[in-house]
Design a protein around this motif. Sequence first.
Motif, mmCIF file in Angstrom:
data_model
loop_
_atom_site.group_PDB
_atom_site.id
_atom_site.type_symbol
_atom_site.label_atom_id
_atom_site.label_comp_id
_atom_site.label_asym_id
_atom_site.label_seq_id
_atom_site.Cartn_x
_atom_site.Cartn_y
_atom_site.Cartn_z
ATOM 1 N N TYR A 153 2.311 1.719 -3.470
ATOM 2 C CA TYR A 153 1.047 2.208 -4.425
ATOM 3 C C TYR A 153 1.010 3.854 -4.174
ATOM 4 O O TYR A 153 0.639 4.421 -5.115
ATOM 5 N N VAL B 45 0.954 -1.187 -0.036
ATOM 6 C CA VAL B 45 0.193 0.132 0.108
ATOM 7 C C VAL B 45 0.752 1.425 0.022
ATOM 8 O O VAL B 45 0.465 2.080 -0.776
ATOM 9 N N SER B 46 2.009 1.228 0.778
ATOM 10 C CA SER B 46 2.851 2.558 0.868
ATOM 11 C C SER B 46 3.596 2.692 -0.654
ATOM 12 O O SER B 46 3.696 3.631 -0.887
#
Length: 72
Positions: free
Chosen positions: A59, A56-57
């Motif tokens: 992304y 997620v980071s």
Amino acid sequence: MDSDTAGSVQYDRWNEDNINMHVDPPQSTVKRIYNTVCSGNSGKVVKIAGALAALVSIYILGYVTGYYVHRC
């Protein structure tokens, strides 16, 4: 009287038990936390959560970078 023999038998029995009095030294706090968090089912959950957070980071970082690169 065989008092020496009886004492000797009792002493020999005691030695044959091979009682191990070795006690492991206390572990450090970091080592205990590592053993708790990184092993078993909780270890799997922590690894999956860490991998998900990393994805997620990456992304979000890519999205923000792409926004600023292509905003012209």
